[in-house]
Design an enzyme around this catalytic site. Sequence first.
Site, short mmCIF file in Angstrom:
data_model
loop_
_atom_site.label_atom_id
_atom_site.label_comp_id
_atom_site.label_asym_id
_atom_site.label_seq_id
_atom_site.Cartn_x
_atom_site.Cartn_y
_atom_site.Cartn_z
N LYS A 1 67.60 30.57 56.76
CA LYS A 1 67.87 31.63 57.73
C LYS A 1 69.20 31.29 58.41
O LYS A 1 69.36 30.22 58.99
CB LYS A 1 66.72 31.71 58.72
CG LYS A 1 66.74 32.79 59.80
CD LYS A 1 67.99 33.13 60.46
CE LYS A 1 68.11 34.08 61.54
NZ LYS A 1 68.35 33.61 62.87
N GLY B 1 73.23 34.63 63.27
CA GLY B 1 74.50 35.29 63.54
C GLY B 1 75.39 34.46 64.44
O GLY B 1 76.62 34.54 64.38
N GLY C 1 73.25 38.86 65.41
CA GLY C 1 73.24 39.21 66.83
C GLY C 1 74.62 39.44 67.44
O GLY C 1 74.91 40.54 67.93
N ASP D 1 64.51 35.81 62.09
CA ASP D 1 63.67 34.61 61.98
C ASP D 1 62.31 34.97 61.40
O ASP D 1 61.81 34.30 60.49
CB ASP D 1 63.49 33.95 63.34
CG ASP D 1 64.80 33.48 63.94
OD1 ASP D 1 65.61 32.91 63.19
OD2 ASP D 1 65.02 33.70 65.15
N LYS E 1 62.10 32.45 67.08
CA LYS E 1 62.41 31.42 66.07
C LYS E 1 61.27 30.42 65.90
O LYS E 1 60.81 30.19 64.79
CB LYS E 1 63.71 30.69 66.45
CG LYS E 1 64.37 29.98 65.27
CD LYS E 1 65.65 29.27 65.67
CE LYS E 1 66.70 30.19 66.25
NZ LYS E 1 67.15 31.25 65.32
P1 ADP Z 1 70.17 32.56 66.13
O1 ADP Z 1 71.36 33.43 65.93
O2 ADP Z 1 70.28 31.27 65.38
O3 ADP Z 1 68.86 33.27 65.87
P2 ADP Z 1 69.42 32.63 68.96
O4 ADP Z 1 70.45 32.80 70.03
O5 ADP Z 1 68.57 33.81 68.67
O6 ADP Z 1 70.20 32.09 67.67
O7 ADP Z 1 68.47 31.43 69.33
C1 ADP Z 1 69.00 30.13 69.62
C2 ADP Z 1 69.20 29.95 71.13
O8 ADP Z 1 67.95 29.79 71.79
C3 ADP Z 1 69.94 28.70 71.50
O9 ADP Z 1 71.34 28.84 71.40
C4 ADP Z 1 69.50 28.46 72.94
O10 ADP Z 1 70.43 29.01 73.86
C5 ADP Z 1 68.21 29.25 73.07
N1 ADP Z 1 67.07 28.44 73.54
C6 ADP Z 1 66.18 28.86 74.47
N2 ADP Z 1 65.25 27.91 74.72
C7 ADP Z 1 65.58 26.83 73.94
C8 ADP Z 1 64.99 25.52 73.76
N3 ADP Z 1 63.91 25.11 74.44
N4 ADP Z 1 65.59 24.70 72.86
C9 ADP Z 1 66.68 25.08 72.18
N5 ADP Z 1 67.26 26.31 72.31
C10 ADP Z 1 66.74 27.19 73.18
MG MG Z 2 68.01 34.89 66.93
#
Ligand code: ADP
Ligand code: MG
Length: 289
Positions: free
Chosen positions: A31, A34, A68, A185, A244
Amino acid sequence: MITSDPHLRARTLVEALPYIRRFHDEIIVIKYGGNVLSDAGSSLTELAEDVALMRSVGMRPVIVHGGGPQIDDLADRLGLVPSFVDGLRVTDAAMLEVVRMALLGAVNPAIVTALGCQGAAAVGLSGADSSLAMASRISTDLGFVGSINRVQTGVVAELVQAGVIPVVASLGVETGGQLLNVNADSFASALAVALGAAKLIFLTNISGLLAEIDDPDSLIAQAAVDQVQGLIDNGKIRGGMIPKVTAALDASMGGVERVHLIDGTVPHSLLLELLTDEGVGTMIVGGSR
Ligand code: ADP
Ligand code: MG
């Protein structure tokens, strides 16, 4: 890291051998977040190098991607304001159009092209192609946001068998033909389970699951169901990390033996995870169904 010591370099290659053997012919779903893509063009080249190498040594990679930041960027240029509930994008008709344009018009072909440049045969798809991901709406509040209820692996499985790398944009389709925005995810998780993948790797923009989001040293190397639920309940897991970890647990409980969250912004983290003894990121331990 390139070392000039030929012995060390050779050792790294030899260390990879058992992993290459173990995952030969196995499906590995990756996966691609973005947020990794947006960081720098170079990370896309590195991803493509890693995935092309995986294929060259006989693994069968499948990529699922979101987009995203690319969606936010296009929305912004069109004057739309994004909003989220528990990490899921509220998607009205106009936002769905933006999601389609960003994923199918920009992100998907960028990944396919990058793989092609590394000599890997890749084909871009979405969940609508050959009715791969049948979905239904989650709630009226979220609009055209779906969750997958059936995966028809036919065409993807055939591509994989033919040695082609499917690159799948996270859109699902309703029975009536309406496209739905599916969190990438949960899409990757459903696809990994349906394909019987040996491994599911979430490449994101953080080192893994953190017990305290502001403390990089609080990385949880192995996370189990109870612990993750506790962290969600205590508000320690927020935003995009909620779908996720939920998706990661679903995959694990659905029979995917190895589920990992790793930092895709670290060069070649995918190869480090796959081919070395070094543990990187968070391994999700959900047990079997
Ligand atoms: P992706 O594009 O990989 O799906 P997301 O922004 O949707 O990324 O998800 C990852 C983000 O989740 C991280 O950058 C972080 O800011 C956030 N996050 C929130 N809670 C946590 C946590 N407990 N541990 C790690 N990341 C976290
Ligand atoms: Mg995401």
